[in-house]
Design a protein around this motif. Structure first.
Motif, mmCIF file in Angstrom:
data_model
loop_
_atom_site.group_PDB
_atom_site.id
_atom_site.type_symbol
_atom_site.label_atom_id
_atom_site.label_comp_id
_atom_site.label_asym_id
_atom_site.label_seq_id
_atom_site.Cartn_x
_atom_site.Cartn_y
_atom_site.Cartn_z
ATOM 1 N N GLU A 95 0.827 -1.206 0.000
ATOM 2 C CA GLU A 95 0.000 0.000 0.000
ATOM 3 C C GLU A 95 0.861 1.255 0.000
ATOM 4 O OE1 GLU A 95 -3.921 -1.587 2.492
ATOM 5 O OE2 GLU A 95 -2.287 -0.561 3.526
ATOM 6 N N SER A 457 -8.610 1.867 -2.689
ATOM 7 C CA SER A 457 -9.741 1.085 -3.187
ATOM 8 C C SER A 457 -10.340 1.692 -4.437
ATOM 9 C CB SER A 457 -10.816 0.950 -2.099
ATOM 10 O OG SER A 457 -11.349 2.218 -1.754
ATOM 11 N N TRP A 461 -6.444 1.491 -9.600
ATOM 12 C CA TRP A 461 -7.296 0.558 -10.364
ATOM 13 C C TRP A 461 -6.967 0.738 -11.848
ATOM 14 C CZ3 TRP A 461 -11.602 1.076 -13.787
ATOM 15 C CH2 TRP A 461 -12.283 -0.123 -14.044
ATOM 16 N N THR A 517 -7.092 -4.424 -7.222
ATOM 17 C CA THR A 517 -8.152 -4.027 -6.291
ATOM 18 C C THR A 517 -9.500 -4.398 -6.891
ATOM 19 O OG1 THR A 517 -8.264 -1.800 -7.240
ATOM 20 C CG2 THR A 517 -6.858 -2.081 -5.308
ATOM 21 N N ASP A 522 -13.295 -3.140 0.110
ATOM 22 C CA ASP A 522 -12.195 -3.563 0.969
ATOM 23 C C ASP A 522 -12.474 -4.961 1.514
ATOM 24 O OD1 ASP A 522 -10.539 -1.146 1.094
ATOM 25 O OD2 ASP A 522 -12.224 -0.257 2.182
ATOM 26 N N ALA A 532 -7.517 -2.818 0.487
ATOM 27 C CA ALA A 532 -8.067 -3.023 -0.855
ATOM 28 C C ALA A 532 -7.097 -3.744 -1.766
ATOM 29 C CB ALA A 532 -8.441 -1.672 -1.478
ATOM 30 N N VAL A 533 -5.820 -3.780 -1.422
ATOM 31 C CA VAL A 533 -4.789 -4.255 -2.334
ATOM 32 C C VAL A 533 -4.648 -5.766 -2.226
ATOM 33 C CG1 VAL A 533 -2.361 -4.080 -2.977
ATOM 34 C CG2 VAL A 533 -3.592 -2.061 -2.151
#
Length: 793
Positions: A95, A457, A461, A517, A522, A532-533
């Motif tokens: 993150e 999140s 993306w 993600t 989450d 989220a990762v």
């Protein structure tokens, strides 16, 4: 000047093609929208003070400079460290690396001008006195005309407003049974606005021509607007490069005209015609060119457009406008059931098509989160392009409901995005092709949003280009024309090149995505906190699978043998969609606990809709998708309900479709604009998140079509399957003109839940296998230009 005589009136058409009210709009979500793809207008219809709020689709904060953002100079190294951290199970280290890839913010769609017409004496009404009753306020969807009729002290006044695409102008025509005095003003919320008004002398040799005046408004958009946050104050900056914009109004009347500060006073008039045109220095032949700021050029351009339109009669302008709109609107119609709720759903279907025609035409920018209608300088979510579902949803009904050319605006803009996305792919990831993330704007911002503190999140993306590229291929799927595939292929090819580079070998021998993600959602990491990762979120794999599927369906010589083979190998190496022990589709790698089991996004079901990997031919996955939706619940935001409707339709579940339509059509008070999780519709039928998002209106239109016919599957022998009434909850009804993949179109009538008549037409040779709700099948071969009628009762 005589009142216009339109080709037809609102009363001529069915009630499902009209919105009506008996009072003026008191809130923006009660006003009626008009548009021609560039000019968007919201008509309030007040008898004493009439407001028409106007947008120009090219009025945004920022400039081409703002789309450059701040590309991290060590992006590839940080990506490598994030991948290594994930491989070691250290999500927090991953993150931290990904936050350093954030490169600024997308900009905001902005309002331009308000037209205010105030009746003399309205400002002297006693305090608390209500406005006189309004006879009728109507939006005619079939003619794209807003009409307001009211009486005041025995005087009847009628006002027609429309926004003409052929004339590229807004036309407002007001007639009164007795002379009245009015004040006509142009205003703008931007601080640098100037307004000048002058009387325009008419040629002496034109007998009987009404007196004329011109009002010019000049303003400038903000240089920067930081992202919208509910309840937060957003700073607006006007101290850097930005869009200059003008609005020019020509006013004609049979009364006397006097120029006043900010507008025109109209005295003793029984007719008033106002023609308004806009111009900005955004876009043009080079979307990367700086805004030139020469308002003289803009005034000349808008002035010429307004002058040409004002020289024509209102009946002529109206007839031309109605014909242009009807050429698109009249292609498709749906009539549903027998009760009021069924008629409301049919009206929402027509409304969605109306909004797409009014808001998106070839040569215009695509629809934002609020379409081309926004009154705020700090609109919800910046009224931008949100790529992780919302922009795509705006164009879901374009092809199925006969409006493919309205999707040209999306394809044109994606080319701008791809140009910026190439820089982002190289700078951040050392990858070929182009990439896009969660948010973008008119200028093609392509980086992860934020300056180190945005939530990953949504910020991280890199699938925006993947989803958009797949959507661009739909035009050719529906038309069957190779030329449509050729037109978008260069853009799609760049997204494919990035996708192939982004896919990484996984320990199990498959290809996957890392980092990854699942949009805006989450899970609970091992330390008990949300994260989220992850690696290979299901939504990533389904979007990649769908894009590669679409490429493999193209002619091999168009794709190129080498790239076609690479795509085929990558497609074969993608992991299968997984089903959890509890029967749901897995969303996350490793199946961690969910942070929000009722989340509004259902991105891991993209393979069901709009994708094609979960169908009746994959019954285990279809059951798992249904169980996933059951667990998500049947209540959510407005746009999410529209997506769930499409998903349930694909599953062939009319009972769920019926219940979701009941939820989608809940009434939301016009003043409720706070972020909420229970959607519905405002009085003007705008979809409420809340607040208003147009993707819900367009998504629900797609859902109606999907419940009536589906053509996304092929049989084992390659024949296209056409499912009739696959999820239809309406006992009786009819549909005309719905489009099928392969170049076909369908007329359908049904009663007691069964099709009783079918007419198929095609633009080219195609074979369909029709599947009825009871399981019957019938193969139909069509040649280009032919029509076949079938009686099924």
């Amino acid at each position: 000047m005589a009142p216009p005589s339109p080709p037809r009136t609102a009363a001529d058409g069915p009630a499902r093609h009209r919105l009506t009210a008996a009072t003026p709009a008191h809130a923006w979500t009660e006003a009626y929208p008009l548009g021609n793809g560039t000019i968007g207008a919201m008509c309030w219809g007040g008898p004493d003070v009439d407001r028409t709020q106007v947008n120009d689709a090219t009025c945004w904060s920022g400039s081409p400079d703002s789309a450059r953002g701040e590309v991290a100079d060590d992006g590839p190294a940080r990506l490598a460290r994030a991948r290594a951290a994930l491989a070691e199970g250290d999500v927090r280290a991953a993150e931290e690396e990904l936050r350093r890839l954030q490169g600024g913010f997308s900009q905001s769609f902005q309002p331009l001008v308000d037209i205010e017409i105030t009746r003399e004496g309205a400002d002297r009404l006693p305090a608390g006195q209500e406005a006189p009753p309004l006879g009728t306020r109507t939006l005619d969807l079939a003619r794209a005309v807003a009409e307001h009729t009211w009486e005041h002290d025995g005087v009847r006044t009628t006002q027609l407003t429309f926004v003409s695409h052929p004339a590229q102008a807004l036309v407002l025509h007001r007639t009164s049974s007795a002379a009245e005095s009015l004040l006509v003003r142009l205003t703008s919320p931007h601080p640098s606005t100037t307004v000048t008004a002058r009387i325009v002398a008419d040629p002496d040799d034109v007998a009987g021509r009404p007196a004329g005046a011109r009002i010019d408004l000049v303003t400038r958009m903000p240089h920067e607007l930081l992202p919208w946050q509910a309840g937060a104050v957003q700073p607006l900056r006007y101290d850097g490069p930005a869009v200059s914009a003008v609005a020019t109004a020509h006013v004609r009347t049979d009364g006397r005209l006097v120029a006043v500060d900010g507008g025109i006073r109209v005295e003793d008039a029984s007719t008033l015609t106002l023609v308004l045109a806009t111009a900005t220095d955004a876009g043009g032949d080079d979307d990367r060119a700086p805004c030139h700021g020469d308002t003289g050029i803009l005034l000349a351009r808008a002035g010429d457009t307004a002058t040409v339109a004002a020289e024509r009669s209102v009946p002529d302008l109206l007839a031309e406008h109605v014909a242009d709109h009807a050429a698109l609107f009249d292609r498709v119609d749906v009539e549903l059931g027998e009760d009021e709720h069924d008629e409301l759903v049919a009206r929402l279907f027509a409304y969605g098509r109306y909004l797409l025609i009014a808001g998106s035409r070839p040569g215009t920018p695509p629809l934002t989160l609020q379409g081309i209608w926004n009154e705020s300088r700090t609109p919800p979510w910046n009224s931008d392009y949100t790529l992780n579902i919302n922009l795509e949803m705006n164009y879901w009904p374009a092809h199925t409901t006969g409006l493919s050319e309205c999707a040209d605006a999306l394809a044109d803009w994606v080319r701008v995005l791809a140009a910026r996305g190439r820089d982002a792919a190289r700078g951040l990831y050392d990858a070929p092709g182009w990439v896009a993330h969660h948010n973008s704007d008119q200028w093609g911002f392509a980086l992860p949003t934020g300056r180190g503190d945005d939530e990953l999140s949504w910020s991280f993306w890199p699938m925006g280009g993947v989803w958009l590229a797949r959507q661009l291929l739909e035009t050719a799927e529906f038309t069957g024309r190779r030329s449509d595939a050729e037109a978008v292929w260069p853009t799609v090819a760049g997204a494919v090149e990035f996708t192939l580079a982004w896919l990484q070998p996984m320990p199990d021998g498959t290809l996957g995505t890392t980092p990854s993600t699942s949009p805006e959602n989450d899970y609970l990491a091992p330390d008990g906190r949300p994260s989220a990762v992850t690696t290979s979120a299901t939504s990533d794999i389904e979007l990649v699978r769908d894009l590669l599927d679409g490429v493999l369906a193209l002619p091999r010589d168009l794709v190129g043998a080498e790239l076609h083979d690479r795509v085929a190998r990558a497609h074969a190496a993608l992991p299968p969609t997984r089903v959890l022990a509890d029967g749901r589709i897995a969303e996350w790698h490793g199946d961690p606990p969910e942070s929000d089991p009722l989340h509004r996004h259902q991105s891991h079901l993209a393979g069901l809709f709009p994708g094609r990997s979960i169908t009746r031919a994959t019954p285990e996955l279809a059951r798992a998708a249904s169980a996933t939706l059951d667990a998500r619940g049947e209540d959510s935001t407005g746009w999410s309900l529209a997506w769930r409707l499409c998903l349930r339709a694909r599953l062939g579940q009319p009972e769920h479709v019926a219940r979701l339509f009941e939820r989608f059509t809940r009434t939301v008070p016009p003043t409720v604009t706070d972020v909420g999780l229970s959607g519905g519709i405002y009085p003007n039928l705008f979809c409420a998140h809340p607040p208003f998002q147009i993707d819900g209106n367009l998504g629900v239109t797609a859902a109606v079509a999907e419940a009536l016919v589906q053509s996304h599957e092929r049989d084992d022998d390659g024949v296209r399957l056409v499912r009739l009434l696959p999820a239809c909850p309406w006992r009786s009804g009819s549909a005309r003109g719905l489009r099928l993949r392969g170049g076909g179109r369908l007329d359908l009538g049904w009663a007691a839940g069964e099709p009783v008549r079918v007419a198929l037409g095609a633009d080219r040779d195609v074979t369909y296998r029709l599947l009825s709700p009871t399981g019957g099948a019938r193969e139909v071969e069509l040649s280009g230009g032919s029509t076949v009628s079938l009686a099924l009762s």
